[in-house]
Design a protein around this motif. Structure first.
Motif, PDB file in Angstrom:
ATOM      1  N   ALA A  25       0.833  -1.208   0.000  1.00 15.06           N
ATOM      2  CA  ALA A  25       0.000   0.000   0.000  1.00 15.06           C
ATOM      3  C   ALA A  25       0.866   1.256   0.000  1.00 15.06           C
ATOM      4  O   ALA A  25       0.517   2.268  -0.625  1.00 15.06           O
ATOM      5  CB  ALA A  25      -0.935  -0.009   1.213  1.00 15.06           C
ATOM      6  N   ALA A  61      -3.646   0.153   6.073  1.00 16.99           N
ATOM      7  CA  ALA A  61      -3.201  -1.157   5.599  1.00 16.99           C
ATOM      8  C   ALA A  61      -2.783  -2.058   6.757  1.00 16.99           C
ATOM      9  O   ALA A  61      -3.101  -3.253   6.777  1.00 16.99           O
ATOM     10  CB  ALA A  61      -2.046  -0.978   4.615  1.00 16.99           C
ATOM     11  N   VAL A  67      -6.033  -0.294  -0.344  1.00 14.86           N
ATOM     12  CA  VAL A  67      -5.804  -1.477   0.482  1.00 14.86           C
ATOM     13  C   VAL A  67      -6.388  -2.719  -0.186  1.00 14.86           C
ATOM     14  O   VAL A  67      -5.828  -3.809  -0.079  1.00 14.86           O
ATOM     15  CB  VAL A  67      -6.388  -1.271   1.901  1.00 14.86           C
ATOM     16  N   HIS A  89     -11.897  -2.539   2.769  1.00 15.97           N
ATOM     17  CA  HIS A  89     -10.948  -3.200   1.866  1.00 15.97           C
ATOM     18  C   HIS A  89     -11.544  -4.403   1.137  1.00 15.97           C
ATOM     19  O   HIS A  89     -10.895  -4.954   0.249  1.00 15.97           O
ATOM     20  CB  HIS A  89      -9.684  -3.615   2.626  1.00 15.97           C
TER      21      HIS A  89
END
Length: 360
Positions: free
Chosen positions: A156, A177, A259, A234
Motif C-alpha cells: 500500500a 493497511a 488497500v 478493503h
C-alpha cells in the motif's frame, strides 16, 4: 531535516537483532545448562546411572529452555514494532513498553473486548497504544495474519507513492493497511486455517472482520479522517458486489481502494498450506482482469507501474525463491513452531551424549 517527535522510524537491523536474540537465547541457555549439569553430576559408573544422568540433564535443559523462552518471547513483538514506520496523532508510545504490554494468547481476547468498548475520544494516546499492542500481539492468535498485514502495508505504501500522495496521506495509508485485518482477532483460528471453503455460518463470521477492524481502530478515526475508512472498506468492490456495505465506484474511499488491491495481491502471491502461490506476473494479470469489477482501474494501473524489483523487496525473501519450492514448503508451515524446540533438544542431546561417552 529531523523527523517529527510523533513518528516511529523503521529500524530493520535492530528488529533482526532482537528477533535473533529472542530465538537464540533459549538454545544458548539450555546448552549452557547441559554443560553445567555434566560438570556437577557425578560421572556414570553403571548403565542405570548413565540413563538416569541423561534423563536428569535433558529434563533440566528443557526446563531452562522453556523458562528462558517465556521471557524472550516477550521480545518478539518488539522486533515487529521496530520494523514499522508510523506517525502518531498524539505522543509517540515507547516501543519497548508497548511490546512488554502486548497481550499473550490468554489475555488477547479480553484486550480485544476492552479495545472494542473504548471511547475513541477518551485518552486517545492510551487507546492508540492499545491498538498498536494488539497489532504486535496478533501472532498470538494467528501468525499468518500478522505477516500478511505487514506486507499489505508495504504494498500500500508503494501504491501511495505511485498515486503521488503527500507524506501525511502516506502515513495514514500505512495505518489503514496495517490495521485492515485486525478484526480477524474476532475470528476463530479454526476458521482462518480451514483448508476448504467456509460454510455459510463460517462465512458470516469471516465477513464480519472488516467491521470489527474498524471498531478496534476507532481511536484513530478523528485523526485519520477519510483514510480511516480504508480499514473497513478493503473488501468492497468497484462494481458494488463487495462487503460489508456493498459500496461501489467512488463511494469507496481511496484508502479502501488502495488497500483492496494491496490485500488481493498479497493474498494471491502468499504461501499458504491450502493453496499454491501465484507468481508476481500471474497476480498482476489477475489484477488487470479484475480492474473495473473488483478493483478501481486507476489504482490497478498505478500498481502496474511499480517496478518488479520494488515488489520483490516488499514481498520479502519468499518472493525470490522458486515457485515450486515455495509451494513444496507450504505444508510444512504447521511444523514451524516446533523447529526451535527441536533444534535446542538436539543440541542438548548431543552435548549430553558427548559428555557420557567421554566420561570414564
Amino acid at each position: 531535516m529531523s523527523r517529527p517527535a510523533r513518528t516511529w522510524r523503521e529500524h530493520r537491523a535492530a528488529a533482526a537483532a532482537v528477533r535473533a536474540l529472542a530465538l537464540g537465547l533459549p538454545a544458548l541457555a539450555s546448552g549452557a545448562a547441559a554443560v553445567a549439569a555434566l560438570h556437577l553430576l557425578p560421572p556414570p559408573t553403571t548403565l542405570v546411572w548413565a540413563l538416569g544422568r541423561l534423563a536428569l540433564v535433558l529434563a533440566g535443559t528443557t526446563a531452562v529452555m522453556l523458562a528462558v523462552r517465556v521471557v524472550t518471547r516477550r521480545l518478539l513483538p518488539l522486533s515487529m514494532l521496530l520494523s514499522l514506520s508510523l506517525a502518531f496523532p498524539d505522543e509517540t508510545p515507547k516501543r519497548l513498553r508497548v511490546a512488554l504490554r502486548a497481550p499473550s494468547a490468554r489475555r488477547l481476547y479480553a484486550e480485544v473486548a476492552a479495545a472494542s468498548a473504548t471511547d475513541a475520544d477518551a485518552d486517545r494516546a492510551e487507546a492508540v497504544s492499545r491498538v498498536v499492542g494488539l497489532v504486535a500481539a496478533i501472532s498470538s492468535h494467528h501468525r499468518l495474519t500478522r505477516g500478511h498485514s505487514e506486507r499489505v502495508r508495504a504494498y500500500a505504501d508503494l501504491l501511495a507513492v505511485e498515486l503521488e500522495l503527500g507524506a501525511h496521506e502516506r502515513d495514514l495509508v500505512r495505518w489503514a493497511a496495517l490495521l485492515h485485518d485486525l478484526g480477524k482477532l474476532t475470528v476463530p483460528t479454526a476458521i482462518l486455517d480451514k483448508p476448504g471453503r467456509p460454510d455459510e455460518g463460517e462465512w458470516r463470521i469471516l465477513a464480519g472482520h472488516p467491521a470489527a477492524s474498524a471498531r478496534l481502530a476507532a481511536p484513530l478515526r478523528s485523526w485519520m479522517g477519510e483514510w480511516w475508512f480504508g480499514i473497513g472498506q478493503h473488501h468492497e468492490r468497484w462494481d458494488g458486489t463487495g462487503y460489508p456495505e456493498g459500496l461501489c465506484g467512488a463511494a469507496i474511499s481511496l484508502a479502501g481502494r488502495i488497500v483492496a488491491v494491496a490485500d488481493a495481491f498479497e493474498t494471491m502471491t502468499a504461501v499458504r498450506s491450502y493453496k499454491r502461490p501465484m507468481s508476481i506476473a500471474d497476480a498482476r494479470r489477475e489484477l488487470v482482469d479484475s480492474a473495473g469489477t473488483h478493483f478501481d482501474p486507476a489504482v490497478v494501473r498505478a500498481f502496474l507501474n511499480i517496478g518488479l524489483g520494488r515488489l520483490h523487496r516488499a514481498a520479502g525473501l519468499g518472493s525470490w525463491l522458486p515457485l515450486p519450492l515455495i509451494a513444496g514448503l507450504a505444508p510444512l508451515r504447521g511444523l514451524a513452531g516446533l523447529g526451535h524446540t527441536a533444534l535446542t533438544a538436539a543440541s542438548a542431546a548431543a552435548v549430553v551424549a558427548g559428555g557420557i561417552l567421554a566420561s570414564p
